[in-house]
Motif scaffolding. Structure first.
Motif, short mmCIF file in Angstrom:
data_model
loop_
_atom_site.label_atom_id
_atom_site.label_comp_id
_atom_site.label_asym_id
_atom_site.label_seq_id
_atom_site.Cartn_x
_atom_site.Cartn_y
_atom_site.Cartn_z
N LEU A 13 0.99 -1.13 -0.20
CA LEU A 13 0.38 -0.26 0.32
C LEU A 13 0.53 1.43 0.16
CD1 LEU A 13 -2.81 0.81 0.01
CD2 LEU A 13 -2.79 0.80 3.09
N ASP A 14 0.40 2.13 -0.42
CA ASP A 14 0.73 3.44 -1.37
C ASP A 14 0.04 4.76 -1.27
OD1 ASP A 14 2.88 5.78 -1.20
OD2 ASP A 14 3.76 5.14 -3.25
N GLY A 15 -0.33 4.82 0.16
CA GLY A 15 -1.25 5.97 -0.39
C GLY A 15 -2.72 4.64 0.17
N LYS A 16 -3.54 5.65 -1.17
CA LYS A 16 -5.28 5.50 -1.62
C LYS A 16 -4.30 3.60 -2.94
CE LYS A 16 -8.53 6.54 -1.10
NZ LYS A 16 -9.84 5.94 -1.06
N SER A 68 -10.58 -4.79 -1.74
CA SER A 68 -11.76 -4.02 -2.25
C SER A 68 -10.64 -2.71 -3.12
CB SER A 68 -12.96 -3.73 -2.02
OG SER A 68 -13.18 -4.89 -1.01
N GLY A 69 -11.33 -2.72 -4.27
CA GLY A 69 -11.59 -1.52 -5.44
C GLY A 69 -11.32 -1.79 -6.16
N LYS A 70 -11.01 -0.51 -7.11
CA LYS A 70 -10.83 -0.19 -8.83
C LYS A 70 -9.14 -0.46 -9.52
CE LYS A 70 -13.90 2.73 -10.37
NZ LYS A 70 -14.31 3.87 -11.01
N ILE A 71 -9.43 -1.06 -10.17
CA ILE A 71 -7.99 -1.01 -11.25
C ILE A 71 -7.81 -0.10 -11.42
CG2 ILE A 71 -6.58 -3.12 -12.42
CD1 ILE A 71 -7.89 -4.24 -10.34
N LYS A 72 -6.72 0.32 -11.57
CA LYS A 72 -6.38 1.98 -12.06
C LYS A 72 -4.99 1.60 -12.75
CE LYS A 72 -7.81 5.56 -10.44
NZ LYS A 72 -9.18 5.83 -10.76
N GLU A 73 -4.83 0.80 -12.82
CA GLU A 73 -3.48 0.46 -13.57
C GLU A 73 -2.91 -0.88 -14.10
OE1 GLU A 73 1.33 1.65 -13.74
OE2 GLU A 73 0.14 2.59 -12.78
N ASN A 102 -11.17 0.53 0.96
CA ASN A 102 -11.95 0.07 2.20
C ASN A 102 -9.80 -0.38 3.25
OD1 ASN A 102 -11.98 -0.63 4.52
ND2 ASN A 102 -13.59 -2.57 4.47
N PRO A 103 -9.29 0.60 3.23
CA PRO A 103 -7.99 0.26 3.51
C PRO A 103 -7.55 -0.62 4.87
CG PRO A 103 -8.61 3.46 3.62
CD PRO A 103 -9.84 1.93 3.21
N LYS A 104 -9.32 -0.71 5.55
CA LYS A 104 -9.20 -1.49 6.77
C LYS A 104 -8.76 -3.22 6.11
CE LYS A 104 -12.09 0.75 9.96
NZ LYS A 104 -11.01 1.60 10.66
N GLU A 105 -9.03 -3.45 5.40
CA GLU A 105 -8.70 -4.62 4.49
C GLU A 105 -7.20 -4.71 4.42
OE1 GLU A 105 -12.63 -4.88 1.64
OE2 GLU A 105 -10.56 -4.79 0.58
#
Length: 123
Positions: A13-16, A68-73, A102-105
């Motif tokens: 993790l680097d930021g979000k 969880s999240g959105k694929i950015k690259e 959800n950074p808690k993941e």
């Protein structure tokens, strides 16, 4: 700090933004990687769900999203040189960058010592 899933993926993790890939142990088990089915940029993924696959001369394996999240690259280099995963699974062979929802993941993932212990106990 890199963290791991028991299904042998890693996230850093680097930021979000979480850079994700498969562990060195996973690539050793797979053997020579010949194809990576990269996820689609913009796709939303959920932690623990399959988001892409890696094929080797031995088999094909699903890759699970550590967060969880959105694929950015995605790592476009894997399209022409999938063996990057064998050479540097936890470095240049990363698969995707995910904007974490959800950074808690990330906190629920295993640290390196716990992952190494899990791998050793699984053998």
């Amino acid at each position: 700090m890199k963290k791991y899933l028991k299904t042998h993926e890693w996230a850093e993790l680097d930021g979000k933004i979480a850079t994700v890939g498969i562990s060195n142990h996973a690539q050793e088990q797979l053997g020579d990687v010949v194809y990576v089915n990269l996820p689609e940029v913009g796709k939303t993924v959920k932690a623990g769900e399959v988001f892409c696959s890696v094929e080797s001369v031995k088999s094909a394996s699903d890759v699970y999203a550590p967060v969880s999240g959105k694929i950015k690259e995605v790592n476009k280099a894997l399209e022409s040189t999938p063996e990057l995963i064998n050479k540097s699974a936890e470095g240049d062979g990363w698969i995707a960058k995910i904007e974490v929802s959800n950074p808690k993941e990330f906190d629920n993932l295993l640290d390196k010592a716990a992952y190494d212990k899990f791998v050793k106990e699984s053998e």
